[in-house]
Design a protein around this motif. Structure first.
Motif, PDB file in Angstrom:
ATOM      1  N   LEU A 110      39.494  35.910  37.776  1.00 27.92           N
ATOM      2  CA  LEU A 110      39.853  36.709  38.987  1.00 27.92           C
ATOM      3  C   LEU A 110      39.417  38.191  38.378  1.00 27.92           C
ATOM      4  O   LEU A 110      38.819  39.070  39.133  1.00 27.92           O
ATOM      5  CB  LEU A 110      41.080  36.761  39.429  1.00 27.92           C
ATOM      6  N   VAL A 111      39.908  38.659  37.099  1.00 22.49           N
ATOM      7  CA  VAL A 111      39.664  39.833  36.780  1.00 22.49           C
ATOM      8  C   VAL A 111      37.990  40.100  36.670  1.00 22.49           C
ATOM      9  O   VAL A 111      37.501  41.061  37.185  1.00 22.49           O
ATOM     10  CB  VAL A 111      40.076  39.946  35.308  1.00 22.49           C
ATOM     11  N   TRP A 112      37.300  39.048  36.166  1.00 20.73           N
ATOM     12  CA  TRP A 112      35.960  39.060  35.608  1.00 20.73           C
ATOM     13  C   TRP A 112      35.310  39.395  37.276  1.00 20.73           C
ATOM     14  O   TRP A 112      34.525  40.092  37.303  1.00 20.73           O
ATOM     15  CB  TRP A 112      35.452  37.865  35.325  1.00 20.73           C
ATOM     16  N   CYS A 113      35.871  38.487  38.098  1.00 23.44           N
ATOM     17  CA  CYS A 113      35.194  38.631  39.516  1.00 23.44           C
ATOM     18  C   CYS A 113      35.434  40.179  40.185  1.00 23.44           C
ATOM     19  O   CYS A 113      34.429  40.695  40.814  1.00 23.44           O
ATOM     20  CB  CYS A 113      35.690  37.603  40.466  1.00 23.44           C
ATOM     21  N   ASP A 114      36.449  40.653  40.038  1.00 22.83           N
ATOM     22  CA  ASP A 114      37.001  41.775  40.686  1.00 22.83           C
ATOM     23  C   ASP A 114      36.455  42.885  39.966  1.00 22.83           C
ATOM     24  O   ASP A 114      35.977  43.875  40.462  1.00 22.83           O
ATOM     25  CB  ASP A 114      38.627  42.221  40.599  1.00 22.83           C
ATOM     26  N   MET A 115      36.353  42.918  38.555  1.00 31.63           N
ATOM     27  CA  MET A 115      35.972  43.927  37.498  1.00 31.63           C
ATOM     28  C   MET A 115      34.699  44.095  37.492  1.00 31.63           C
ATOM     29  O   MET A 115      34.020  44.752  36.495  1.00 31.63           O
ATOM     30  CB  MET A 115      36.957  44.292  36.333  1.00 31.63           C
TER      31      MET A 115
END
Length: 170
Positions: A110-115
């Motif tokens: 989710l961090v990868w997707c968001d950031m």
């Protein structure tokens, strides 16, 4: 149209990024996609009770929808929100209501997707995204301080996902 059309474009872009991670998320793919789409729901004006979107969004999912506990925890803790909660004096609220999930790989995803998604929903790098956030809010603002503190962990999480993608082609 949404009250926050640019935020909605970002959320749709984050969900598109999540779709790229099917090969590494397995049975959690649907959960990641839901969290990607809902991660910023707490910005909606009628939900913004504390002014901290991660907590407001997770409370909305809990109180109005009785959502899955894992989904609520992902929304509440996305992109190292605990550090932002600390800046806002809400760390104990976030930790007690929505303790971080033990699923590091899903949290990283989710961090990868968001950031790696711009405010307009386009792909970007974590370095460019962090720079954009600092420029938009100012480096000395609450968000600027939070993102500066979180940036080493954001880069590490993104690298872990990039490595996982390299070993599990789409």
């Amino acid at each position: 149209m949404s009250a926050l059309p640019r935020r909605w474009m970002h959320s749709l872009g984050v969900a598109k990024r999540a779709a790229l991670l099917a090969s590494i998320t397995g049975d959690d793919f649907d959960l990641l996609c839901a969290a990607a789409l809902l991660h910023d729901v707490g910005y909606a004006p009628r939900l913004a009770h504390t002014g901290f979107h991660a907590l407001d969004g997770a409370r909305f999912l809990r109180d109005e929808h009785g959502s899955d506990a894992r989904l609520m925890k992902l929304v509440a803790n996305h992109s190292f929100a605990l550090l932002e909660a600390e800046e806002r004096g809400l760390r104990s609220d976030l930790e007690s209501e929505f303790p971080q999930s033990s699923t590091e790989s899903l949290t990283d995803a989710l961090v990868w997707c968001d950031m790696t998604t711009t405010p307009d929903g386009e792909p970007t790098t974590t370095a460019e995204r962090i720079a954009e956030i600092c420029q938009r809010y100012g480096t000395h603002s609450l968000i600027g301080r939070f993102i500066s503190r979180a940036s080493p962990e954001i880069h590490k999480a993104a690298r872990r996902i990039d490595e996982a993608l390299a070993t599990h082609p789409r």
